[in-house]
Design a protein around this motif. Structure first.
Motif, PDB file in Angstrom:
ATOM      1  N   ARG A 120      45.253  41.428  49.719  1.00 52.77           N
ATOM      2  CA  ARG A 120      46.212  40.979  48.709  1.00 52.77           C
ATOM      3  C   ARG A 120      46.133  39.458  48.551  1.00 52.77           C
ATOM      4  O   ARG A 120      46.199  38.928  47.454  1.00 52.77           O
ATOM      5  N   THR A 144      44.173  48.391  40.553  1.00 54.33           N
ATOM      6  CA  THR A 144      44.405  47.986  41.940  1.00 54.33           C
ATOM      7  C   THR A 144      44.691  46.485  42.006  1.00 54.33           C
ATOM      8  O   THR A 144      45.616  46.050  42.698  1.00 54.33           O
ATOM      9  N   LYS A 151      52.657  43.034  43.781  1.00 50.62           N
ATOM     10  CA  LYS A 151      53.262  43.054  45.121  1.00 50.62           C
ATOM     11  C   LYS A 151      53.293  41.658  45.738  1.00 50.62           C
ATOM     12  O   LYS A 151      54.276  41.284  46.384  1.00 50.62           O
ATOM     13  N   GLN A 184      48.211  44.857  43.277  1.00 49.50           N
ATOM     14  CA  GLN A 184      48.256  43.923  44.408  1.00 49.50           C
ATOM     15  C   GLN A 184      48.866  42.585  43.997  1.00 49.50           C
ATOM     16  O   GLN A 184      49.622  41.973  44.763  1.00 49.50           O
TER      17      GLN A 184
END
Length: 192
Positions: A132, A159, A166, A163
């Motif tokens: 990340r 993806t 987040k 990431q």
């Protein structure tokens, strides 16, 4: 294959002549584009044109001759301009906040506070899980697009986007806890 696409294919192999050709054809157009979106800041336009072509050279292997080179250049330029404006806004807002809250504090202390805030942000980045963190740094510091990151790391764009979402959520919550809502809102520009 048209002439430009052929030069892009050659550039992918490191051909400096093709790079010079593309620079000659596109630098003026890109300069005019940046002048329009930067409201006539010629110094900034020159800096961004140079930075964009450095990025083109550094990422030459990933160029796609089947896609619009002009759109690619404009996307990089726009992202760089947004990043510059966000950084300027953050600095200005932070300085205004510091001046308003502590009028007797001297300039050196303000600069130290600003650098401490930057260090805190760096420490938050270091707390992200390795994958990340890499995606966040490639996006926010290296200013790669989600597509470029996905290609570089062999991931899907979904993806990469997940990431980044987040990472930003984590950083916002920590900044809000540590500095409070006012600084968190100022930093929204930096990490979003």
């Amino acid at each position: 294959m048209d002439k430009e696409s052929q030069h892009i294919c050659n550039l992918r192999k490191g051909d400096i002549t093709s790079f010079e050709y593309l620079y000659t054809v596109w630098s003026g157009k890109l300069y005019n584009f940046v002048m329009r979106i930067s409201k006539g800041d010629s110094y900034l336009a020159e800096e961004i044109v140079q930075a964009v072509f450095i990025k083109v050279w550094e990422g030459k292997e990933s160029l796609d001759p089947g896609k619009s080179f002009g759109a690619y250049l404009c996307t990089i330029a726009k992202n760089q301009l947004v990043n510059i404006y966000q950084h300027r806004m953050l600095e200005q807002l932070y300085q205004e906040k510091v001046i308003a809250s502590e009028p007797t504090e001297n300039t050196t202390e303000k600069e130290v506070d600003y650098h401490l805030l930057e260090e805190y942000i760096d420490s938050l980045i270091d707390q992200l899980p390795p994958a990340r963190r890499e995606i966040f740094v490639l996006s926010r510091r290296n200013m790669l697009t989600n597509k470029e990151i996905a290609e570089k790391l062999n991931l899907s764009e979904n993806t990469v986007e997940s990431q980044l979402t987040k990472a930003i959520s984590f950083m916002r919550s920590r900044i809000n806890q540590h500095y409070g809502l006012s600084v968190s809102l100022l930093l929204y520009l930096l990490i979003d």
